[in-house]
Design a protein around this motif. Structure first.
Motif, short mmCIF file in Angstrom:
data_model
loop_
_atom_site.label_atom_id
_atom_site.label_comp_id
_atom_site.label_asym_id
_atom_site.label_seq_id
_atom_site.Cartn_x
_atom_site.Cartn_y
_atom_site.Cartn_z
N PRO A 263 18.19 2.20 45.15
CA PRO A 263 18.61 2.85 43.90
C PRO A 263 20.12 2.82 43.67
N HIS A 264 20.87 2.08 44.51
CA HIS A 264 22.33 2.14 44.44
C HIS A 264 22.87 1.71 43.09
N PRO A 282 12.69 0.72 48.65
CA PRO A 282 12.59 2.13 49.03
C PRO A 282 11.33 2.77 48.46
N PRO A 283 10.78 3.81 49.12
CA PRO A 283 9.60 4.50 48.58
C PRO A 283 9.83 4.91 47.12
N LEU A 284 8.84 4.70 46.29
CA LEU A 284 9.01 4.83 44.84
C LEU A 284 8.81 6.26 44.34
N THR A 285 9.83 6.78 43.66
CA THR A 285 9.68 8.01 42.90
C THR A 285 8.73 7.71 41.73
N THR A 286 7.80 8.61 41.47
CA THR A 286 6.82 8.33 40.42
C THR A 286 6.36 9.62 39.76
N VAL A 287 5.78 9.48 38.58
CA VAL A 287 5.12 10.62 37.92
C VAL A 287 3.64 10.52 38.25
N ASN A 326 12.57 7.84 47.21
CA ASN A 326 13.92 7.34 47.43
C ASN A 326 14.37 6.25 46.46
N SER A 327 13.67 6.07 45.35
CA SER A 327 14.06 4.99 44.44
C SER A 327 14.97 5.47 43.31
N THR A 328 15.37 6.74 43.36
CA THR A 328 16.30 7.26 42.35
C THR A 328 17.50 7.86 43.06
N ALA A 329 18.68 7.72 42.45
CA ALA A 329 19.92 8.24 43.03
C ALA A 329 20.90 8.49 41.89
N LEU A 330 22.08 9.04 42.25
CA LEU A 330 23.11 9.26 41.26
C LEU A 330 23.45 7.97 40.54
#
Length: 335
Positions: A263-264, A282-287, A326-330
């Protein structure tokens, strides 16, 4: 309430039809007009007649079983129906095609008690809905998942797709992303159209650009996701909301081929919460689609419809849930 010879005669008299017609309606046979069927059904309800549930077939029409989310949802619905003596039959079809009608027409005389449209032709606008017309003509009850048939009144249970976009956009906005794009499904697909509406509404609510160039529409698969994400990356997005986990995986591929990193450089959010998401990197953030709640509601509605109890035709909307991995970050300029 079981029905005997005397009751059969009383119902026939009340509905002003023959006993044979009443029998045909009870057993959902052909050759009864819609008006006559409705009159008999109303008479049956007045006397409190409920059809038996034991050993009845429930046809589940689904786009495919390759996508684990459809297999998981079908399994959950089966778990809700089986304790009532109902036997689900899962039929993978391409929505809106003759094959969908063939399944129904070939199995209807085997004793179909109800039909569940599991994200099948019910999700497509302006398609040939003759399969529903056939079901209606036989008096077979049905329920739709994630979109209904606007020309017919029947129960619908759906994930709140507008809320799906709100959760995803809200999370990316909180991380500082201001250029957010959507990988959307094809135009005319009801869940896809709703997510586009929710996405643009969520952007406007936060004072962000909601222009059409931030929405790229493709098929709900890896290739579609890659193609759509490649387009959005060229338009400078740092956050991507995908309309399926498979599309999100396609976005991973597009990000990698653009010499960027998740997510960098680019944050990605999927949709569905497929079982495999903890095993990719990275493990995917999801809805997460609320499969269990959908199955519970479908099970309750199907058993009520078969038993001849009244059920509301209003659409039931169930809230999704954001699953953080872990797929989302600042956003890059905030990191």
């Amino acid at each position: 309430m079981p029905i005997g010879t005397t009751t059969l005669a009383e119902i026939a008299k009340a509905a002003e039809v023959s006993e044979a017609t009443v029998s045909r309606v009870i057993n959902r046979k052909y050759g009864v007009s819609a008006a006559t069927r409705q009159a008999v059904e109303e008479a049956l309800r007045k006397v409190g007649y409920e059809r038996p549930l034991d050993k009845r077939l429930v046809l589940m029409l689904t786009p495919n079983l390759k996508n684990p989310i459809f297999a998981h949802q079908a399994e959950r619905i089966e778990n809700e129906l089986s304790p009532h003596g109902l036997t689900p039959i899962i039929c993978p079809v391409y929505p809106g095609t003759p094959r969908e009608r063939d399944y129904v027409e070939s199995l209807v005389d085997a004793g179909i008690a109800a039909v569940v449209f599991l994200s099948s032709s019910n999700t497509l606008r302006d398609e040939d809905h003759r399969v529903v017309q056939f079901i209606e003509s036989r008096g077979i009850p049905y329920v739709s998942i994630n979109g209904g048939f606007p020309e017919f009144e029947a129960p619908v249970v759906s994930t709140d797709d507008w809320r799906v976009s709100e959760l995803a956009v809200g999370h990316l906005h909180d991380l500082g992303h201001r250029r957010i794009g959507l990988l959307a499904g094809p135009t005319g697909n009801i869940p896809a159209d709703r997510r586009v509406e929710g996405f643009q509404r969520a952007l406007r609510r936060r004072g962000l650009d909601d222009s059409a160039e931030l929405v790229s529409r493709q098929h709900f698969n890896v290739e579609g996701g890659q193609l759509a994400a490649t387009t959005l990356l060229k338009r400078g997005v740092t956050g991507i909301v995908a309309s399926s986990d498979e599309m999100a995986l396609g976005a991973y591929r597009a990000v990698d081929r653009a010499d960027l990193r998740v997510p960098h450089d680019v944050s990605v959010i999927g949709y569905d919460d497929s079982p495999m998401l903890d095993f990719i990197w990275p493990p995917l953030t999801t809805v997460r689609q609320p499969i269990e709640r959908i199955a519970e509601n479908v099970g309750r509605i199907v058993t009520s419809l078969i038993a001849n109890r009244d059920v509301s035709a209003d659409e039931v909307l169930i809230d999704p849930e954001l699953r953080l991995r872990n797929s989302t970050a600042l956003a890059p300029d905030r990191a």
